[in-house]
Design a protein around this motif. Structure first.
Motif, PDB file in Angstrom:
ATOM      1  N   PHE A  22    -122.924  28.843 -36.564  1.00 48.14           N
ATOM      2  CA  PHE A  22    -122.100  28.523 -37.728  1.00 48.14           C
ATOM      3  C   PHE A  22    -120.696  28.187 -37.261  1.00 48.14           C
ATOM      4  CE2 PHE A  22    -125.478  30.607 -39.949  1.00 48.14           C
ATOM      5  CZ  PHE A  22    -125.449  30.075 -41.229  1.00 48.14           C
ATOM      6  N   PRO A  69    -117.830  33.172 -37.658  1.00 47.44           N
ATOM      7  CA  PRO A  69    -118.230  31.867 -37.126  1.00 47.44           C
ATOM      8  C   PRO A  69    -117.147  31.296 -36.213  1.00 47.44           C
ATOM      9  CG  PRO A  69    -117.437  31.610 -39.366  1.00 47.44           C
ATOM     10  CD  PRO A  69    -117.469  33.092 -39.081  1.00 47.44           C
ATOM     11  N   ARG A 110    -123.436  24.954 -41.232  1.00 51.16           N
ATOM     12  CA  ARG A 110    -124.593  25.650 -40.667  1.00 51.16           C
ATOM     13  C   ARG A 110    -124.897  25.110 -39.270  1.00 51.16           C
ATOM     14  NH1 ARG A 110    -128.510  24.411 -45.619  1.00 51.16           N
ATOM     15  NH2 ARG A 110    -129.064  22.851 -44.091  1.00 51.16           N
ATOM     16  N   PRO A 111    -125.760  25.791 -38.515  1.00 54.58           N
ATOM     17  CA  PRO A 111    -126.117  25.296 -37.179  1.00 54.58           C
ATOM     18  C   PRO A 111    -126.772  23.910 -37.182  1.00 54.58           C
ATOM     19  CG  PRO A 111    -126.719  27.598 -37.371  1.00 54.58           C
ATOM     20  CD  PRO A 111    -126.274  27.151 -38.742  1.00 54.58           C
ATOM     21  N   ASP A 112    -127.390  23.505 -38.310  1.00 55.23           N
ATOM     22  CA  ASP A 112    -127.975  22.160 -38.373  1.00 55.23           C
ATOM     23  C   ASP A 112    -126.955  21.117 -38.817  1.00 55.23           C
ATOM     24  OD1 ASP A 112    -127.731  22.818 -41.049  1.00 55.23           O
ATOM     25  OD2 ASP A 112    -129.805  22.367 -41.565  1.00 55.23           O
ATOM     26  N   ARG A 113    -125.679  21.506 -38.894  1.00 51.89           N
ATOM     27  CA  ARG A 113    -124.536  20.635 -39.188  1.00 51.89           C
ATOM     28  C   ARG A 113    -124.447  20.183 -40.641  1.00 51.89           C
ATOM     29  NH1 ARG A 113    -123.145  23.293 -36.081  1.00 51.89           N
ATOM     30  NH2 ARG A 113    -123.151  22.985 -33.872  1.00 51.89           N
ATOM     31  N   CYS A 118    -122.518  24.285 -45.960  1.00 46.90           N
ATOM     32  CA  CYS A 118    -123.123  25.255 -46.882  1.00 46.90           C
ATOM     33  C   CYS A 118    -122.090  25.944 -47.751  1.00 46.90           C
ATOM     34  CB  CYS A 118    -123.967  26.275 -46.132  1.00 46.90           C
ATOM     35  SG  CYS A 118    -123.052  27.358 -45.046  1.00 46.90           S
ATOM     36  N   ARG A 178    -121.786  33.029 -45.305  1.00 52.29           N
ATOM     37  CA  ARG A 178    -122.537  33.078 -44.044  1.00 52.29           C
ATOM     38  C   ARG A 178    -123.565  34.186 -44.045  1.00 52.29           C
ATOM     39  NH1 ARG A 178    -121.327  35.593 -38.775  1.00 52.29           N
ATOM     40  NH2 ARG A 178    -122.733  34.625 -37.307  1.00 52.29           N
ATOM     41  N   ALA A 234    -126.534  32.857 -46.001  1.00 45.62           N
ATOM     42  CA  ALA A 234    -127.149  31.587 -45.575  1.00 45.62           C
ATOM     43  C   ALA A 234    -128.329  31.823 -44.660  1.00 45.62           C
ATOM     44  CB  ALA A 234    -126.111  30.728 -44.873  1.00 45.62           C
TER      45      ALA A 234
END
Length: 138
Positions: free
Chosen positions: A72, A87, A113-116, A119, A135, A138
């Protein structure tokens, strides 16, 4: 298959005139090629960047994705204290690609988020604690 033939089942169900309100609900956001490139662009998700991918740019010779890291990330226009378990905090200048993107959405910070994908969004620095609480969910 022609367009007329493809629309036939809909006309059979709806008649020649769609019910009131159907046109408003089924609006498709398409930017016509004849529109000027510098004009306003439609925003299909309204005025919030939540659900949109964080912009990828190469400011200063480094891809922004590499700057964000693997987990994150909090992308912000304002200085934010870094917590030990929070994060990764990435401060951007308002003149950078991502900074202009934040300004366009009137955001001071976004949680990525880690997938860009964004959120969460904070419109002020006072909203940052609430944004960081996203966070945990999520």
């Amino acid at each position: 298959m022609s367009v007329t033939r493809a629309m036939a089942p809909g006309r059979l169900l709806l008649g020649d005139t769609p019910p009131a309100g159907l046109a408003a609900r089924s609006t498709v956001w398409i930017r016509p090629s004849a529109a000027p490139a510098s004009g306003p662009r439609p925003r299909p998700f309204g005025t919030s960047p939540v659900g949109l991918p964080c912009p990828q740019s190469r400011d200063g010779g480094v891809w922004f994705d590499d700057t964000l890291g693997g987990g994150f990330a909090l992308v912000t226009l304002d200085p934010v204290p870094r917590g030990p378990d929070g994060p990764r905090v990435v401060e951007v200048a308002p003149s950078s690609t991502c900074g202009r993107w934040l300004v366009r959405y009137r955001a001071r910070a976004v949680l990525v988020r880690p997938d860009r994908v964004v959120c969460g969004v904070a419109r002020s620095t006072a909203a940052l604690p609430r944004l960081l609480a996203v966070r945990g969910r999520a």
